[in-house]
Design an enzyme around this catalytic site. Structure first.
Site, PDB file in Angstrom:
ATOM      1  N   THR A 152     -17.105   2.612 -21.449  1.00 51.19           N
ATOM      2  CA  THR A 152     -18.020   2.744 -20.428  1.00 51.19           C
ATOM      3  C   THR A 152     -17.960   4.275 -19.803  1.00 51.19           C
ATOM      4  OG1 THR A 152     -16.214   1.863 -19.265  1.00 51.19           O
ATOM      5  CG2 THR A 152     -18.069   0.493 -19.596  1.00 51.19           C
ATOM      6  N   SER A 191       6.936  21.808 -31.593  1.00 48.17           N
ATOM      7  CA  SER A 191       6.966  20.544 -31.378  1.00 48.17           C
ATOM      8  C   SER A 191       8.165  19.708 -31.894  1.00 48.17           C
ATOM      9  CB  SER A 191       5.706  19.842 -32.040  1.00 48.17           C
ATOM     10  OG  SER A 191       5.600  18.420 -32.002  1.00 48.17           O
ATOM     11  N   ALA A 217      -1.814   4.839 -31.302  1.00 48.87           N
ATOM     12  CA  ALA A 217      -1.819   3.264 -30.822  1.00 48.87           C
ATOM     13  C   ALA A 217      -2.758   3.158 -29.646  1.00 48.87           C
ATOM     14  CB  ALA A 217      -0.503   3.340 -30.085  1.00 48.87           C
ATOM     15  N   LEU A 225      -3.094   4.878 -27.002  1.00 47.04           N
ATOM     16  CA  LEU A 225      -2.569   4.927 -25.765  1.00 47.04           C
ATOM     17  C   LEU A 225      -2.488   6.473 -25.267  1.00 47.04           C
ATOM     18  CD1 LEU A 225       0.932   3.024 -26.068  1.00 47.04           C
ATOM     19  CD2 LEU A 225      -1.084   2.420 -24.993  1.00 47.04           C
ATOM     20  N   SER A 226      -3.364   7.275 -25.837  1.00 47.89           N
ATOM     21  CA  SER A 226      -3.828   8.543 -25.216  1.00 47.89           C
ATOM     22  C   SER A 226      -2.633   9.635 -25.306  1.00 47.89           C
ATOM     23  CB  SER A 226      -4.548   8.609 -23.947  1.00 47.89           C
ATOM     24  OG  SER A 226      -5.913   8.058 -24.092  1.00 47.89           O
ATOM     25  N   GLU A 256     -10.770  18.423 -25.987  1.00 46.98           N
ATOM     26  CA  GLU A 256     -11.135  17.411 -27.290  1.00 46.98           C
ATOM     27  C   GLU A 256     -12.553  17.823 -27.735  1.00 46.98           C
ATOM     28  OE1 GLU A 256      -9.681  14.543 -28.296  1.00 46.98           O
ATOM     29  OE2 GLU A 256      -7.818  14.686 -26.821  1.00 46.98           O
ATOM     30  N   ASP A 291      -9.181   9.015 -20.254  1.00 46.98           N
ATOM     31  CA  ASP A 291      -7.996   9.195 -20.652  1.00 46.98           C
ATOM     32  C   ASP A 291      -7.243  10.257 -19.672  1.00 46.98           C
ATOM     33  OD1 ASP A 291      -8.599   7.450 -22.392  1.00 46.98           O
ATOM     34  OD2 ASP A 291      -8.708   8.649 -23.927  1.00 46.98           O
TER      35      ASP A 291
END
Ligand code: GLA
Length: 376
Positions: A33, A65, A119, A121-122, A157, A169
């Site tokens: 949305t 990382s 997953a 979950l951003s 993004e 997110d």
């Protein structure tokens, strides 16, 4: 995690830096949305990306990382984009800050996280907002406002990672507060915090651990369908569309576009229903709407998959109050609103049945609503 990061930082760069963190997110309801100007209902969670970071006097970024065990080095101009996809998130954030007139100087950083990847979950929004927050604090005296920090992540993004995502997110990751969900109106950008402490219930995430990498970026395609229908209806976004309007143009648009838009129009109302229901403490209605969302995401929006539909069926059989796919779809996890006394039995059944069918167990995460981006 902090200890591990600081040992690695000391080893690679010597000395110490400043710690920043940001969080992954859940979304109670309101899926797909955000880019349609509708409502979302997310909150940040106690799974974070954390970095130790310090200005260097070089004109470049050096970053390691821990989880991927990979190092990247890049300059701050457009042509300096690194090869590694994980590093492009950080490069993108730097570039988007600079494009907005903000200051970014060279820095060294080591980061790690416990937001599960893929997953839904951003983890990427957590990474973006962690660095956006850090750059704002380190180089810009916190003059970039929080919405702009979220937009910096979103533009990263769009411009550096190929996902034409909405704002949910990054918003959740930047604005998240302990114990609070947030209802965001993605048209006006007005938001409200909702204390979320559903007495007698808990939120459980069941991660299918599948990620269907579909060709042709299905997420962007969903968005294009919505934009086509909005254009046909002469409205800016589907937020301003009704089922009556949609039915009037049914003959002029593809069946696929019709069902995509139908889902979005219905989902908009479901978020509002859930807010009302929460205010009354009516968790049965919250749960019903979650099941309806799942059905819509599966049948009309077609972003589910066999494994997620199966997890949804199991939840229903176990008497779980509400269950649905969470996030963009095509894998990832379901979010489940479950009565405390049913939780263990549900988790046990889901693990067993899923394993019997797919040969591996799903992962289970109990959700704690927590703070978003911050200096640690
Ligand atoms: C992804 C995107 C968000 C949102 C959700 C679906 O998480 O990044 O902007 O569109 O999918 O609700």
């Amino acid at each position: 995690m902090e200890k591990q990061i600081s040992a690695e930082f000391e080893k690679r760069f010597g000395g110490t830096g400043t710690f920043y963190a940001s969080a992954g997110r859940i979304n109670l309801i309101g899926e797909h949305t955000d880019y349609n100007g509708g409502f979302v209902f997310p909150g940040a969670i106690d799974k974070v990306i954390m970095t130790e970071i310090r200005q260097n006097d070089l004109d470049k970024v050096r970053v390691y990382s821990i989880d991927i065990d990979d190092y990247a080095e890049f300059g701050l101009n457009e042509e300096d984009a690194p090869q590694q996809s994980w590093a492009r998130y950080i490069f993108g954030v730097c570039r988007e800050v600079i494009k907005r007139g903000g200051v970014v100087k060279g820095f060294d950083a080591v980061f790690a996280g416990n937001v599960p990847l893929g997953a839904g979950l951003s983890s990427s929004a957590a990474l973006e907002s962690c660095f956006a927050f850090a750059l704002n604090d380190m180089f810009n005296g916190n003059t970039i406002d929080k919405f702009e920090l979220a937009r910096i992540g979103q533009s990263t993004e769009h411009n550096y990672c190929g996902v034409n995502c909405g704002i949910m997110d990054q918003f959740a990751s930047v604005f998240g507060k302990k114990g609070q969900l947030m209802r965001l109106d993605c048209r006006s950008m007005e938001y409200e915090y909702y204390p979320f402490n559903p007495e007698g219930y808990e939120l459980v995430l069941v991660d299918s651990v599948v990620k269907h990498e579909l060709a042709d970026s299905p997420y962007n395609k969903r968005r294009q369908s919505c934009e086509r229908v909005a254009k046909r209806l002469g409205v800016e976004t589907l937020r301003d569309a009704t089922m009556e309007m949609l039915d009037e143009v049914k003959g002029d648009i593809t069946a696929e576009d019709y069902f995509r838009a139908k889902f979005v129009i219905e989902e908009k109302q479901r978020v509002l229903d859930v807010c009302d229901a929460l205010n009354r403490g009516d968790y049965d209605t919250v749960g019903e709407r979650m099941y309806e969302t799942h059905r819509g995401l599966s049948k009309d929006y077609e972003v589910s998959c066999e494994e997620l539909d199966y997890l949804n069926d199991i939840a229903r059989e176990c008497g779980v109050t509400g269950s649905r796919i969470m996030g963009g779809g095509f894998g990832g996890c379901t979010i489940n609103l479950v009565k405390n006394e049913l939780r263990d039995k549900f988790v046990e059944t889901a693990c067993r049945k899923f394993n019997e069918r797919y040969g591996h167990e799903p992962k289970i995460y109990d959700v704690v609503i927590s703070d978003g981006a911050r200096r640690v």
